[in-house]
Design a protein around this motif. Sequence first.
Motif, PDB file in Angstrom:
ATOM      1  N   GLY A  20       0.791  -1.272  -0.030  1.00 39.71           N
ATOM      2  CA  GLY A  20       0.069   0.106   0.043  1.00 39.71           C
ATOM      3  C   GLY A  20       0.803   1.389   0.042  1.00 39.71           C
ATOM      4  O   GLY A  20       0.271   2.225  -0.111  1.00 39.71           O
ATOM      5  N   GLU A  23       0.460   4.869  -2.166  1.00 39.13           N
ATOM      6  CA  GLU A  23      -0.626   5.757  -1.937  1.00 39.13           C
ATOM      7  C   GLU A  23       0.085   7.122  -1.138  1.00 39.13           C
ATOM      8  O   GLU A  23      -0.415   8.151  -1.235  1.00 39.13           O
ATOM      9  CB  GLU A  23      -1.671   5.232  -0.656  1.00 39.13           C
ATOM     10  CG  GLU A  23      -2.717   4.275  -1.161  1.00 39.13           C
ATOM     11  CD  GLU A  23      -3.308   4.544  -2.585  1.00 39.13           C
ATOM     12  OE1 GLU A  23      -3.475   5.942  -2.846  1.00 39.13           O
ATOM     13  OE2 GLU A  23      -3.554   3.758  -3.525  1.00 39.13           O
ATOM     14  N   SER A  24       1.318   6.770  -0.781  1.00 37.63           N
ATOM     15  CA  SER A  24       2.162   7.953  -0.374  1.00 37.63           C
ATOM     16  C   SER A  24       2.968   8.558  -1.103  1.00 37.63           C
ATOM     17  O   SER A  24       3.822   9.456  -0.931  1.00 37.63           O
ATOM     18  CB  SER A  24       2.957   7.608   0.833  1.00 37.63           C
ATOM     19  OG  SER A  24       4.055   6.826   0.618  1.00 37.63           O
ATOM     20  N   ARG A  53      -3.895   4.958 -11.995  1.00 36.77           N
ATOM     21  CA  ARG A  53      -3.931   5.106 -10.760  1.00 36.77           C
ATOM     22  C   ARG A  53      -2.611   6.053 -10.220  1.00 36.77           C
ATOM     23  O   ARG A  53      -3.106   6.903  -9.283  1.00 36.77           O
ATOM     24  CB  ARG A  53      -3.654   3.556 -10.137  1.00 36.77           C
ATOM     25  CG  ARG A  53      -3.757   3.702  -8.495  1.00 36.77           C
ATOM     26  CD  ARG A  53      -3.372   2.136  -7.980  1.00 36.77           C
ATOM     27  NE  ARG A  53      -3.538   2.251  -6.555  1.00 36.77           N
ATOM     28  CZ  ARG A  53      -2.860   1.025  -5.707  1.00 36.77           C
ATOM     29  NH1 ARG A  53      -2.759  -0.196  -6.684  1.00 36.77           N
ATOM     30  NH2 ARG A  53      -2.884   1.100  -4.605  1.00 36.77           N
ATOM     31  N   ILE A  57      -3.126   9.743  -8.148  1.00 38.51           N
ATOM     32  CA  ILE A  57      -2.451   9.922  -6.546  1.00 38.51           C
ATOM     33  C   ILE A  57      -1.691  11.236  -7.004  1.00 38.51           C
ATOM     34  O   ILE A  57      -1.740  11.881  -6.081  1.00 38.51           O
ATOM     35  CB  ILE A  57      -1.513   8.728  -6.436  1.00 38.51           C
ATOM     36  CG1 ILE A  57      -2.451   7.531  -6.019  1.00 38.51           C
ATOM     37  CG2 ILE A  57      -0.736   9.206  -5.245  1.00 38.51           C
ATOM     38  CD1 ILE A  57      -1.603   6.252  -5.954  1.00 38.51           C
TER      39      ILE A  57
END
Length: 386
Positions: A20, A23-24, A53, A57
């Motif tokens: 994950g 996401e940062s 994606r 972001i």
Amino acid sequence: MNYHQHFSFELPTRIEFGIGLIESLAEHVMQLGGKRVLLVSDKGLVAAGVVGRVVDILTSADLDTRTFTEVEPEPEAAGVTEGAKICNDDDRDIIVAVGGGSALDTGKSIALMARNAGHIRDYSGLEIPSSPGLPVIAIPTTAGTGSECAVWSVISEKSRNIKYGVGGRNMTATVAMCDPSLSISLPARLTVGTGLDALTHALESYVNKATQPISEALSEKSMELISRSLRSAVFNGADVQARADMLLASTMAACAFAPTRLGLAHAMAMPLGAKAKIPHGDVISILLPEVMRFNVNANLAKFARIASIFDVDTRSLSLREAAHAGVDAVAQLITDIGAPTSLAAYGVQESDLEELAEESMESGNIVVNPRPATASDLVDIMRKCL
């Protein structure tokens, strides 16, 4: 290892690892002062939705993002030139490279050439003088090349049937963001090739003459993870733990070979890839068992240790028997996952071998191989792989 012998270990790239983690990404871009991103990837990842994606972001954090998705499976110098021109014409200030080794190598090369004159081939070799390039965030979606923390990029010029490595501090990513969830959708066929490339990075670094304590520890752990998880990653790609093991193994193997280089398999892979157009992971899987058989007597203890890493019970075996069992264990893994085993299947013929061997002898990986090798030796190894 002679601990009185000098060795050095340097890792310019900061490694961030976690499920994950993607996401940062915007935070990492901004930490590096990035505002105008060139996102480097390939058409396959566009179709898979990964590029979209990543763009979402970045743009949701108000980062100006432009995409360059013309990366080919064996990255072309022309793409590097085009990407660098985009950076300069459009004032891009950071590269985000997403994908397998081709995308990461291209992204790192674009970053270098955005701040240096000439052609990327002018910098082929190790530590050819250059100015630092743009900052690079490398995000691997395969577990094999280790380009996210390697000091090398491999570039092709298919019209000239050549491939070359560009290596050094200025060819490293600034940050490697390793998120195993991005490799879940990797097809089994690519999982095989990239996984065996990672294994060969770890193994060739481990047994070669330049090995040292820090790289050895990284190589051993990498091989342990691969022996445990590559089969599952191939046959059950949704196994997140197996994917995480393989991505960590790949990254660790790349850290291991950065100061040591590799061996004969990678020396021969470069001209075979350029002239016979064999994908890198495929040619590595074909060559590795015969390269191990050639090298085994030069370092029985290390090959015996490989047998133990691959969970072979060596207690009743002599050192020589254990060493050969290590070779057999790796060959069995290659068989189990259905990797290619024949150069002839890609059109390589006996008449090609002498020229391929002579080109292989120019590789810096020859001198660190555990057993001295001549061009004739390389011909013999490739002949056994036809």
